[in-house]
Design a protein around this motif. Structure first.
Motif, PDB file in Angstrom:
ATOM      1  N   ALA A  20      -1.543  10.781 -16.381  1.00 49.83           N
ATOM      2  CA  ALA A  20      -2.577  10.259 -17.283  1.00 49.83           C
ATOM      3  C   ALA A  20      -3.577  11.348 -17.662  1.00 49.83           C
ATOM      4  O   ALA A  20      -4.043  11.409 -18.811  1.00 49.83           O
ATOM      5  N   ALA A  21      -3.904  12.224 -16.702  1.00 50.76           N
ATOM      6  CA  ALA A  21      -4.840  13.313 -16.990  1.00 50.76           C
ATOM      7  C   ALA A  21      -4.249  14.292 -18.004  1.00 50.76           C
ATOM      8  O   ALA A  21      -4.930  14.732 -18.937  1.00 50.76           O
ATOM      9  N   ARG A  22      -2.967  14.643 -17.837  1.00 55.41           N
ATOM     10  CA  ARG A  22      -2.312  15.546 -18.792  1.00 55.41           C
ATOM     11  C   ARG A  22      -2.245  14.916 -20.180  1.00 55.41           C
ATOM     12  O   ARG A  22      -2.458  15.581 -21.198  1.00 55.41           O
ATOM     13  N   GLN A  23      -1.960  13.618 -20.220  1.00 56.22           N
ATOM     14  CA  GLN A  23      -1.865  12.913 -21.493  1.00 56.22           C
ATOM     15  C   GLN A  23      -3.219  12.898 -22.192  1.00 56.22           C
ATOM     16  O   GLN A  23      -3.308  13.153 -23.406  1.00 56.22           O
ATOM     17  N   ALA A  24      -4.287  12.605 -21.465  1.00 56.88           N
ATOM     18  CA  ALA A  24      -5.632  12.568 -22.049  1.00 56.88           C
ATOM     19  C   ALA A  24      -6.069  13.951 -22.524  1.00 56.88           C
ATOM     20  O   ALA A  24      -6.686  14.088 -23.588  1.00 56.88           O
ATOM     21  N   GLU A  25      -5.748  14.974 -21.741  1.00 64.10           N
ATOM     22  CA  GLU A  25      -6.123  16.336 -22.119  1.00 64.10           C
ATOM     23  C   GLU A  25      -5.403  16.764 -23.402  1.00 64.10           C
ATOM     24  O   GLU A  25      -6.006  17.371 -24.297  1.00 64.10           O
TER      25      GLU A  25
ATOM     26  N   ALA B 151       4.969  12.589 -31.436  1.00 59.78           N
ATOM     27  CA  ALA B 151       6.208  12.367 -30.677  1.00 59.78           C
ATOM     28  C   ALA B 151       6.092  12.945 -29.266  1.00 59.78           C
ATOM     29  O   ALA B 151       6.533  12.324 -28.288  1.00 59.78           O
ATOM     30  N   HIS B 152       5.480  14.125 -29.163  1.00 59.11           N
ATOM     31  CA  HIS B 152       5.317  14.738 -27.836  1.00 59.11           C
ATOM     32  C   HIS B 152       4.377  13.910 -26.973  1.00 59.11           C
ATOM     33  O   HIS B 152       4.638  13.688 -25.781  1.00 59.11           O
ATOM     34  N   TRP B 153       3.265  13.432 -27.591  1.00 54.92           N
ATOM     35  CA  TRP B 153       2.329  12.595 -26.831  1.00 54.92           C
ATOM     36  C   TRP B 153       3.004  11.309 -26.375  1.00 54.92           C
ATOM     37  O   TRP B 153       2.775  10.845 -25.253  1.00 54.92           O
ATOM     38  N   GLN B 154       3.846  10.722 -27.240  1.00 48.93           N
ATOM     39  CA  GLN B 154       4.526   9.489 -26.867  1.00 48.93           C
ATOM     40  C   GLN B 154       5.495   9.726 -25.715  1.00 48.93           C
ATOM     41  O   GLN B 154       5.655   8.856 -24.850  1.00 48.93           O
ATOM     42  N   THR B 155       6.132  10.902 -25.686  1.00 53.94           N
ATOM     43  CA  THR B 155       6.997  11.239 -24.553  1.00 53.94           C
ATOM     44  C   THR B 155       6.203  11.266 -23.253  1.00 53.94           C
ATOM     45  O   THR B 155       6.635  10.738 -22.219  1.00 53.94           O
TER      46      THR B 155
ATOM     47  N   GLY C  89       0.810  -1.215   0.000  1.00 51.23           N
ATOM     48  CA  GLY C  89       0.000   0.000   0.000  1.00 51.23           C
ATOM     49  C   GLY C  89       0.840   1.259   0.000  1.00 51.23           C
ATOM     50  O   GLY C  89       0.542   2.231  -0.689  1.00 51.23           O
ATOM     51  N   PHE C  90       1.933   1.250   0.772  1.00 52.30           N
ATOM     52  CA  PHE C  90       2.827   2.404   0.812  1.00 52.30           C
ATOM     53  C   PHE C  90       3.451   2.651  -0.561  1.00 52.30           C
ATOM     54  O   PHE C  90       3.519   3.786  -1.045  1.00 52.30           O
ATOM     55  N   ILE C  91       3.893   1.590  -1.209  1.00 53.84           N
ATOM     56  CA  ILE C  91       4.508   1.723  -2.530  1.00 53.84           C
ATOM     57  C   ILE C  91       3.485   2.229  -3.540  1.00 53.84           C
ATOM     58  O   ILE C  91       3.768   3.118  -4.362  1.00 53.84           O
ATOM     59  N   ALA C  92       2.271   1.669  -3.492  1.00 48.51           N
ATOM     60  CA  ALA C  92       1.247   2.072  -4.462  1.00 48.51           C
ATOM     61  C   ALA C  92       0.841   3.524  -4.267  1.00 48.51           C
ATOM     62  O   ALA C  92       0.703   4.272  -5.240  1.00 48.51           O
ATOM     63  N   ARG C  93       0.631   3.945  -3.010  1.00 48.45           N
ATOM     64  CA  ARG C  93       0.232   5.328  -2.751  1.00 48.45           C
ATOM     65  C   ARG C  93       1.305   6.308  -3.177  1.00 48.45           C
ATOM     66  O   ARG C  93       1.009   7.429  -3.601  1.00 48.45           O
ATOM     67  N   ARG C  94       2.570   5.885  -3.060  1.00 42.64           N
ATOM     68  CA  ARG C  94       3.683   6.778  -3.397  1.00 42.64           C
ATOM     69  C   ARG C  94       3.637   7.212  -4.860  1.00 42.64           C
ATOM     70  O   ARG C  94       3.977   8.341  -5.189  1.00 42.64           O
ATOM     71  N   TRP C  95       3.203   6.285  -5.738  1.00 45.76           N
ATOM     72  CA  TRP C  95       3.229   6.573  -7.170  1.00 45.76           C
ATOM     73  C   TRP C  95       1.856   6.864  -7.762  1.00 45.76           C
ATOM     74  O   TRP C  95       1.758   7.378  -8.870  1.00 45.76           O
ATOM     75  N   GLN C  96       0.784   6.538  -7.028  1.00 50.32           N
ATOM     76  CA  GLN C  96      -0.545   6.623  -7.616  1.00 50.32           C
ATOM     77  C   GLN C  96      -0.915   8.043  -8.045  1.00 50.32           C
ATOM     78  O   GLN C  96      -1.426   8.261  -9.151  1.00 50.32           O
ATOM     79  N   GLU C  97      -0.661   9.012  -7.188  1.00 51.30           N
ATOM     80  CA  GLU C  97      -1.035  10.391  -7.504  1.00 51.30           C
ATOM     81  C   GLU C  97      -0.266  10.899  -8.715  1.00 51.30           C
ATOM     82  O   GLU C  97      -0.832  11.538  -9.603  1.00 51.30           O
TER      83      GLU C  97
ATOM     84  N   LEU D 228       5.286   7.620 -22.355  1.00 48.89           N
ATOM     85  CA  LEU D 228       6.390   6.855 -21.787  1.00 48.89           C
ATOM     86  C   LEU D 228       6.631   7.252 -20.337  1.00 48.89           C
ATOM     87  O   LEU D 228       6.921   6.394 -19.491  1.00 48.89           O
ATOM     88  N   ALA D 229       6.507   8.544 -20.043  1.00 48.84           N
ATOM     89  CA  ALA D 229       6.670   8.995 -18.655  1.00 48.84           C
ATOM     90  C   ALA D 229       5.588   8.401 -17.764  1.00 48.84           C
ATOM     91  O   ALA D 229       5.853   7.960 -16.639  1.00 48.84           O
ATOM     92  N   SER D 230       4.337   8.363 -18.281  1.00 50.84           N
ATOM     93  CA  SER D 230       3.232   7.784 -17.514  1.00 50.84           C
ATOM     94  C   SER D 230       3.424   6.281 -17.314  1.00 50.84           C
ATOM     95  O   SER D 230       3.195   5.752 -16.210  1.00 50.84           O
ATOM     96  N   LEU D 231       3.858   5.582 -18.379  1.00 48.08           N
ATOM     97  CA  LEU D 231       4.079   4.137 -18.274  1.00 48.08           C
ATOM     98  C   LEU D 231       5.228   3.814 -17.322  1.00 48.08           C
ATOM     99  O   LEU D 231       5.193   2.813 -16.597  1.00 48.08           O
ATOM    100  N   LYS D 232       6.259   4.662 -17.321  1.00 54.48           N
ATOM    101  CA  LYS D 232       7.381   4.460 -16.401  1.00 54.48           C
ATOM    102  C   LYS D 232       6.911   4.557 -14.957  1.00 54.48           C
ATOM    103  O   LYS D 232       7.267   3.735 -14.106  1.00 54.48           O
TER     104      LYS D 232
END
Length: 580
Positions: A188-193, A216-220, A174-182, A223-227
Motif C-alpha cells: 500500500a505504501a509503494r502504491q501511494a508513493e 496500467a502499472h498502478w492497477q497492477t 492473529g497468526f494469519i493476519a500478522r502473516r500478511w499484514q506487513e 491488484l497485488a495489494s488487493l490480492k
C-alpha cells in the motif's frame, strides 16, 4: 540544550498515558460488574416475581435496573472519551517529534519506508473506536466465569470449554493476519508513493501521453495489494463466522444443560436464562476481538513500527546550541557510496574529496554531468550523510549540533527546486515565524526577485506549491528559492546550478548577489555548468567521476584574465566546465 539523554520518545509518551489506561481499566471493571445486572434481574423475575405475583416487587426491581443501566451508560461513555483523549494526547505529544524524525530519517533514505505520522493517526483512531473498549473487557471475563461456577460447576466448565475454542480461533486468526499484514502495508505504501509522484508530475505525464501506461502499472500494483488483502481476510472471515456460529450453539447448549439441571432440581428455572446471558458475556469480548482482528493487527503493527522507528531516531546526547559559525569550512576525505553498496561491491559516487575554505571565500565546483557535483552539494549541507570522511563548520561536525540547529546557518539551493505549499513570503522566510518583513524583502532584493513578486496580484501573499499549483515560471521559482537560501545571510551557502533557468540579466544579478554575500563574510559554494555562475568566486574545484582533480585559486587554475569579462576568459571557463 538538547535532551540530556537518548530516549525513545514513543515509549516515554506511552508511559505518560499509564494513569489514563489504569483509569480505563478500573472503569471497565465497574462496567463488567454492571453487565451482571441483566442476568441478576432475570433471575429475580423468574424466581421471585413470577412465584409471588407481586407487581410492587417487579416495579422495585425494575427501578433498580434503570438506575444501574444509567450508570452503565455513563461509565461506558466515560471510557470511550478517556480512550479517545489518550489517542489525541499521543498524537499531540509525538506529532512534532514524528514529523522531525521522519525528515531526519529521509537522509540517505534511512528508515524512509516508515511513516510515523500515519501510524500515530491509526493508533489514535483505534483508541477512539469501540474495539479498544472491548479489549478492556477481556481481563474481566473470569468475573462472569466465576458467577457461572457459583450457579453450577457444569455450566462453568461448558463455558470454559467454549472460551478455549474461541481463544484458539482468535490465536489462529492473529497468526494469519500478522502473516500478511506487513506485506500489505508495504504494498500500500509503494502504491501511494507511485500515485503521489505521478500526480506531482502531471504535466510531463500528459504531455508525453504516459497516463494510460502509468494507470496500467498502478492497477497492477493495486491488484497485488488487493490480492494480499484478500489472502489476509479469508482466514479471519472464516474464523469469525465459525466463532459466531459456535457462540450461538453454545448458548443453546447452556439452555439444554440448564433445563436438565432444573429437572434434577439442582438449579432454579431463573438460573437457566441467567446462565445463558452470562455465557454470552463471557464469549462476547473474544468474539468481538476475532471480528475486529484486522484492525487490532494493524494497530499492533503500527505500535511495533513506532517503537522501532523512535528507537532508531533517539536524540543525540549532550549536544548544545553552538554560536553562529563564521563560515570556516573543512572537508576531509569525503566519500559516498551508491545505494545498496555492500562490503564486496561498493560503487563510489564521491571519493576522498578534501578541501578547506575561509569565511568570505567563494568556491566554484565544475565538472561534466554525473561528476558528483550535486552529491557533494548534498553532503556539504548535511542533506546526505557521508559513508566516510566528514564536513566541519568552524571545527564542529553536523552531529555536534542539535537537530535542525545548524540549518539556520546554512543556505541551500538544490538543482531541482520546489516550493512548499504556502505563500511566497512564507517560503522565503523558511516558514520561520520570527522572520520579519524586512528580512523577507531584503532576501528577495538580494536575489533580484522583489520587483517580480510585487507584480503578482497578491505579491508576497501569493500561494504557491501543493494543490494551488504555481503561477511562476521555472526561472522565477529558482530565484525565489535563491532568496530562501540567502535569507539572514547564512554562514555557508551552497548553490547547485543556480543559473540553470536564468537569462542574461539573471546571471548578472546572481553574480552581484554572490559578491554581496562574500563581502558579508558568507562562504559561498557554487556547482556550475555555465561559466557565468562562477564569475564571482575566488577558488575552483574540478570534479571528474567523483574524484577531485584540481583545487585552488581560480586565477591559478584557469589562468588570470587580462580583462575580467573578455571573450577568451569566458571561452576558457566554458571549456573547463565541459571538460571537467
Amino acid at each position: 540544550m538538547a535532551a540530556a539523554e537518548a530516549s525513545n520518545k514513543y515509549a516515554i509518551a506511552l508511559r505518560r498515558q499509564k494513569p489514563g489506561f489504569a483509569f480505563v481499566l478500573i472503569i471497565s471493571g465497574v462496567i463488567s460488574v454492571l453487565m451482571l445486572t441483566g442476568s441478576i434481574y432475570m433471575l429475580q423475575v423468574y424466581d421471585r416475581v413470577l412465584s409471588s405475583g407481586s407487581i410492587v416487587t417487579l416495579m422495585g426491581l425494575f427501578a433498580i435496573v434503570v438506575v444501574l443501566y444509567l450508570f452503565f451508560g455513563l461509565f461506558d461513555l466515560l471510557r470511550q472519551r478517556m480512550l479517545a483523549r489518550i489517542g489525541t494526547r499521543l498524537e499531540c505529544d509525538l506529532g512534532r517529534s514524528g514529523f522531525l524524525a521522519q525528515l531526519q530519517a529521509k537522509q540517505g533514505d534511512k528508515n524512509g519506508a516508515v511513516d510515523p505520522l500515519r501510524h500515530l493517526s491509526g493508533i489514535s483512531q483505534f483508541l477512539s473506536g469501540p474495539t479498544a473498549g472491548n479489549l478492556f473487557d477481556l481481563p474481566f471475563v473470569p468475573v462472569f466465569l466465576a458467577v457461572l461456577f457459583i450457579v453450577h460447576p457444569v455450566l462453568g466448565l461448558i463455558v470454559v470449554g467454549g472460551a478455549v475454542v474461541a481463544g484458539v480461533s482468535a490465536l489462529i486468526a492473529g497468526f494469519i493476519a500478522r502473516r500478511w499484514q506487513e506485506h500489505r502495508n508495504q504494498g500500500a505504501a509503494r502504491q501511494a508513493e507511485f500515485a503521489a509522484e505521478t500526480v506531482r508530475n502531471t504535466e510531463t505525464v500528459i504531455a508525453m501521453g504516459m497516463q494510460n501506461n502509468l494507470a496500467a502499472h498502478w492497477q497492477t500494483m493495486q491488484l497485488a495489494s488487493l490480492k494480499t488483502h484478500q489472502q489476509a481476510a479469508r482466514g479471519t472471515e472464516i474464523l469469525a463466522s465459525f466463532s459466531k456460529t459456535f457462540r450461538i450453539l453454545l448458548q443453546s447448549s447452556i439452555l439444554t444443560v440448564g433445563a436438565v439441571l432444573v429437572l434434577k432440581e439442582q438449579i432454579s428455572p431463573g438460573m437457566i436464562i441467567a446462565s445463558s446471558v452470562l455465557s454470552g458475556r463471557v464469549l462476547a469480548p473474544v468474539d468481538q476481538a476475532i471480528g475486529q482482528w484486522r484492525a487490532i493487527a494493524q494497530t499492533v503493527f503500527a505500535h511495533r513500527a513506532l517503537l522501532s522507528f523512535f528507537e532508531r531516531a533517539k536524540d543525540k546526547a549532550g549536544n548544545i546550541d553552538l554560536p553562529k559559525p563564521s563560515g570556516r569550512l573543512a572537508v576531509t576525505s569525503l566519500t559516498k557510496f551508491a545505494a545498496g553498496a555492500t562490503a564486496t561491491r561498493q560503487e563510489l559516487l564521491l571519493q576522498s574529496v578534501s578541501f578547506s575554505l575561509e569565511p568570505g571565500d567563494g568556491l566554484g565546483v565544475i565538472g561534466k554531468s554525473a561528476a558528483g557535483k550535486s552529491i557533494l552539494a548534498r553532503l556539504l549541507v548535511g542533506a546526505w550523510q557521508p559513508d566516510r570522511g566528514e564536513v566541519r563548520i568552524d571545527g564542529a561536525g553536523f552531529d555536534k549540533w542539535p537537530a535542525g540547529s545548524i540549518g539556520r546557518h546554512i543556505g541551500y539551493l538544490p538543482q531541482s527546486v520546489t516550493l512548499l505549499p504556502g505563500t511566497i513570503g512564507q517560503n522565503i522566510a523558511r516558514f520561520d515565524p520570527h522572520a520579519t518583513d524586512g528580512d523577507i524583502v531584503a532576501a528577495a532584493q538580494l536575489a533580484n526577485v522583489h520587483d517580480l513578486i510585487l507584480r503578482l496580484p497578491n505579491g508576497y501573499a501569493t500561494e504557491v506549491g501543493g494543490a494551488s499549483g504555481s503561477p511562476l515560471s521555472g526561472g522565477q521559482i529558482q530565484r525565489i528559492a535563491l532568496a530562501r537560501a540567502v535569507i539572514f545571510k547564512p554562514s555557508l551557502i551552497v548553490l547547485d546550478e543556480p543559473n540553470a533557468h536564468l537569462d542574461g540579466a539573471g546571471d548578472t544579478a546572481l553574480e552581484d548577489a554572490i559578491t554581496q554575500l562574500r563581502a558579508a563574510g558568507c562562504t559561498v559554494i557554487v556547482m556550475a555548468h555555465r561559466p557565468s555562475a562562477i564569475a564571482a568566486v575566488n577558488k575552483i574545484l574540478i570534479l571528474d567521476q567523483g574524484r577531485m582533480t584540481k583545487f585552488g585559486d581560480k586565477d591559478k587554475i584557469l589562468g588570470k584574465p587580462a580583462r575580467p569579462q573578455s571573450p577568451p576568459v569566458r571561452q576558457q571557463l566554458s571549456n573547463h566546465a565541459r571538460q571537467g
